[in-house]
Design a protein around this motif. Structure first.
Motif, mmCIF file in Angstrom:
data_model
loop_
_atom_site.group_PDB
_atom_site.id
_atom_site.type_symbol
_atom_site.label_atom_id
_atom_site.label_comp_id
_atom_site.label_asym_id
_atom_site.label_seq_id
_atom_site.Cartn_x
_atom_site.Cartn_y
_atom_site.Cartn_z
ATOM 1 N N LEU A 197 73.376 -15.981 6.907
ATOM 2 C CA LEU A 197 74.795 -16.280 7.021
ATOM 3 C C LEU A 197 75.439 -16.096 5.655
ATOM 4 O O LEU A 197 75.148 -16.844 4.708
ATOM 5 C CB LEU A 197 74.977 -17.715 7.514
ATOM 6 N N VAL A 198 76.294 -15.076 5.521
ATOM 7 C CA VAL A 198 76.897 -14.747 4.229
ATOM 8 C C VAL A 198 78.399 -14.585 4.373
ATOM 9 O O VAL A 198 78.932 -14.379 5.467
ATOM 10 C CB VAL A 198 76.291 -13.451 3.634
ATOM 11 N N ASP A 199 79.080 -14.668 3.244
ATOM 12 C CA ASP A 199 80.529 -14.477 3.237
ATOM 13 C C ASP A 199 80.870 -13.027 3.551
ATOM 14 O O ASP A 199 80.283 -12.099 2.987
ATOM 15 C CB ASP A 199 81.116 -14.827 1.868
ATOM 16 N N VAL A 200 81.870 -12.835 4.419
ATOM 17 C CA VAL A 200 82.395 -11.502 4.668
ATOM 18 C C VAL A 200 83.893 -11.460 4.343
ATOM 19 O O VAL A 200 84.581 -10.491 4.633
ATOM 20 C CB VAL A 200 82.143 -11.055 6.128
ATOM 21 N N GLY A 201 84.369 -12.532 3.741
ATOM 22 C CA GLY A 201 85.722 -12.604 3.210
ATOM 23 C C GLY A 201 85.622 -12.978 1.739
ATOM 24 O O GLY A 201 84.736 -12.515 1.038
ATOM 25 N N ALA A 202 86.507 -13.845 1.289
ATOM 26 C CA ALA A 202 86.455 -14.297 -0.104
ATOM 27 C C ALA A 202 85.113 -14.958 -0.388
ATOM 28 O O ALA A 202 84.648 -15.786 0.400
ATOM 29 C CB ALA A 202 87.591 -15.269 -0.379
ATOM 30 N N GLU A 203 84.488 -14.584 -1.517
ATOM 31 C CA GLU A 203 83.166 -15.144 -1.812
ATOM 32 C C GLU A 203 83.137 -15.888 -3.137
ATOM 33 O O GLU A 203 82.077 -16.355 -3.554
ATOM 34 C CB GLU A 203 82.099 -14.042 -1.789
ATOM 35 N N ALA A 204 84.287 -16.033 -3.770
ATOM 36 C CA ALA A 204 84.340 -16.748 -5.050
ATOM 37 C C ALA A 204 85.752 -17.253 -5.282
ATOM 38 O O ALA A 204 86.710 -16.837 -4.619
ATOM 39 C CB ALA A 204 83.904 -15.840 -6.194
ATOM 40 N N MET A 205 85.868 -18.172 -6.223
ATOM 41 C CA MET A 205 87.173 -18.680 -6.639
ATOM 42 C C MET A 205 87.133 -18.914 -8.134
ATOM 43 O O MET A 205 86.063 -19.085 -8.728
ATOM 44 C CB MET A 205 87.518 -19.974 -5.909
ATOM 45 N N LEU A 206 88.303 -18.897 -8.744
ATOM 46 C CA LEU A 206 88.374 -19.190 -10.169
ATOM 47 C C LEU A 206 87.932 -20.628 -10.422
ATOM 48 O O LEU A 206 88.372 -21.552 -9.737
ATOM 49 C CB LEU A 206 89.796 -18.996 -10.701
#
Length: 486
Positions: A56-65
């Motif tokens: 199960l992995v991110d397929v949209g935003a995967e990080a944030m500041l």
């Protein structure tokens, strides 16, 4: 329903992306009954996970500041474990080779020696960039006037030359906004650049921009950013209605009234407070009757569509990739490739690497992703999933030598997912908020206003709720002063 003159506690948030959920959480903590209305069958917006090869992995935003606290604070408040990416550098493919990304501010070089060593620019481009230190301050108008604006590309062209814009700024802005440097507002997208240029040499004054921070620049979540929306809902005890389209909004003597559902089975919902946390086009439609000036402004905000292609390859089939000491690379548009970036998720995030261990028939799997699509280049995405996967593999092979056949793939499309901050965007947002503020109990928030990243979206939600609660009046008090009848 409360008796006339008695303030009701119902607040409705339209839009279940991270901005809408943050606003709903703030309203609930302030003591309101909150309902979130989301047209899709799930909450989260561009925060989404999907199984690829069983992981199960991110397929949209995967990080944030991380250096801006709103996103990290929200994640921790709802009990999630924050993780920082591995300390590995990113690359940029320029002039036929992978090159180190020199120290910059959204691609604008701050270290000419590092720029020269990177080899990103031609000798002519480097010589032009070096002359920036001798240029006077840029005349960008009154710094207090949000209407005094210029595009990022025009400002960089004037100070560093077009090659810096084409080979450094374009890929960075393309990654964040999926936009074009010569169309994006400098004041809205890179205000620090405007401040530096107004003082004189960006390179000279940019030396004061710190290279290290109290913490890492970026943050993610163990298990993926896609875990955040459900955690916010669960922790806040929010009432969420998915699959619910809001078709209209109007003022009545009793409050704000929303028209929900299909035309064949309409439903009316009344509320004291309404927060619109939807993209610019649907927000404009909902504001058409109650705040037409704001609606007109938001209708003019363009958006860009993007696609994220996630690939799973056996580590044994890609030994060079497995040994990579980079988090991925950017591709400038002038390189004329279909992909604009590749993220080596397995290298960037420890949890992704662990998720890939023994994943397929006991073999380790490497999970990585490419992104495609820029503003005004929608034709790039007018292809089926198989074509986007093939284009990604072709570019990866040409740029890195990767020749492994994926064991699984996934294509996620984000149609109109990123608002474009055109010249004058800061002033436009101010006008929108002024017009919306004329409607008691109404506010707007989301990526269309103060930044497209997760912390900025959450910050806009905090601001919307803070201003709502600070200026709230009861409808019973407001009505005698000339409330618009339906």
């Amino acid at each position: 329903m409360a008796a006339p003159g008695t303030p009701r506690a119902l607040a409705v948030v339209v839009g279940g992306g991270i901005a809408g959920l943050a606003a709903a959480r703030d309203l609930a903590e302030a003591g309101h009954e909150v309902v979130v209305l989301e047209a899709a069958d799930r909450v989260g917006g561009k925060l989404l996970r999907h199984e690829v090869a069983g992981a199960l992995v991110d397929v949209g935003a995967e990080a944030m500041l991380n250096r801006r606290a709103e996103g990290v604070d929200l994640a921790r408040a709802v009990g999630l474990e924050v993780e920082h990416p591995a300390v590995v550098s990113s690359r940029i493919h320029s002039r036929g080779a992978m090159r180190p990304l020199p120290r910059s501010l959204m691609g604008v070089p701050l270290d000419l020696a590092a720029l020269e060593a990177s080899g990103v620019l031609s000798p002519e481009g480097l010589a032009r960039a070096a002359r920036e230190v001798d240029l006077p301050a840029s005349d960008l108008g009154d710094p207090g006037d949000p209407g005094a604006d210029v595009t990022v590309g025009d400002l960089v062209d004037a100070r560093f030359g077009p090659e810096v814009t084409d080979r450094l700024v374009e890929p960075l802005l393309g990654g964040v906004y999926s936009g074009l440097a010569r169309e994006i507002s400098a004041r809205a997208a890179v205000p620090q650049l405007v401040a530096l240029a107004a003082r004189g040499s960006v390179v000279t004054h940019g030396g004061a921009v710190p290279t290290t921070y109290a913490g890492p620049v970026f943050a993610g979540l163990s298990g993926g950013m896609g875990a955040l929306p459900d955690a916010v809902v669960a922790a806040g005890g929010l009432r969420v209605r998915t699959g619910t389209t809001v078709r209209g909004l109007r003022r009545t003597p009793e409050g704000l009234e929303l028209l929900l559902g299909p035309t064949t089975d309409p439903e009316l919902l009344r509320a004291d407070l309404v927060v619109l946390a939807t993209p610019p086009a649907p927000t404009a439609r909902l504001l058409a009757d109650v705040a037409p000036a704001a609606a007109s402004e938001l209708a003019a905000v363009e958006t860009a569509s993007v696609a994220v292609v996630t690939l799973a390859v056996r580590a044994a089939d890609a030994p060079a990739l497995a040994a990579a000491d980079t988090s991925g690379f950017l591709v400038p548009p002038v390189e004329r490739r279909r992909i604009k970036a590749a993220t080596y998720s397995f290298s960037k995030w420890a949890w992704v690497r662990e998720a890939g261990r023994g994943l397929v028939d006991g073999d380790d799997v490497l999970l990585l992703r490419t992104s495609l699509g820029r503003h005004r280049e929608e034709r790039t995405l007018q292809a089926d999933d198989a074509e986007l996967v093939a284009a990604s593999l072709s570019d990866l092979h040409a740029l890195t030598g990767l020749d492994a056949r994926p064991v699984d793939t996934h294509v996620q499309r984000w149609g109109g997912g990123l608002p474009q901050y055109a010249v004058g965007h800061v002033a436009r947002v101010a006008r929108v908020r002024t017009a919306v503020a004329q409607v008691p109990g109404l506010a707007v928030c989301g990526a269309a206003y103060d930044g497209v990243g997760i912390p900025a979206a959450v910050g806009s939600a905090h601001r919307a709720v803070r201003e709502l609660l600070a200026t709230r009046v009861t409808w019973a008090d407001e009505a005698p002063r000339g409330m618009m009848e339906p």
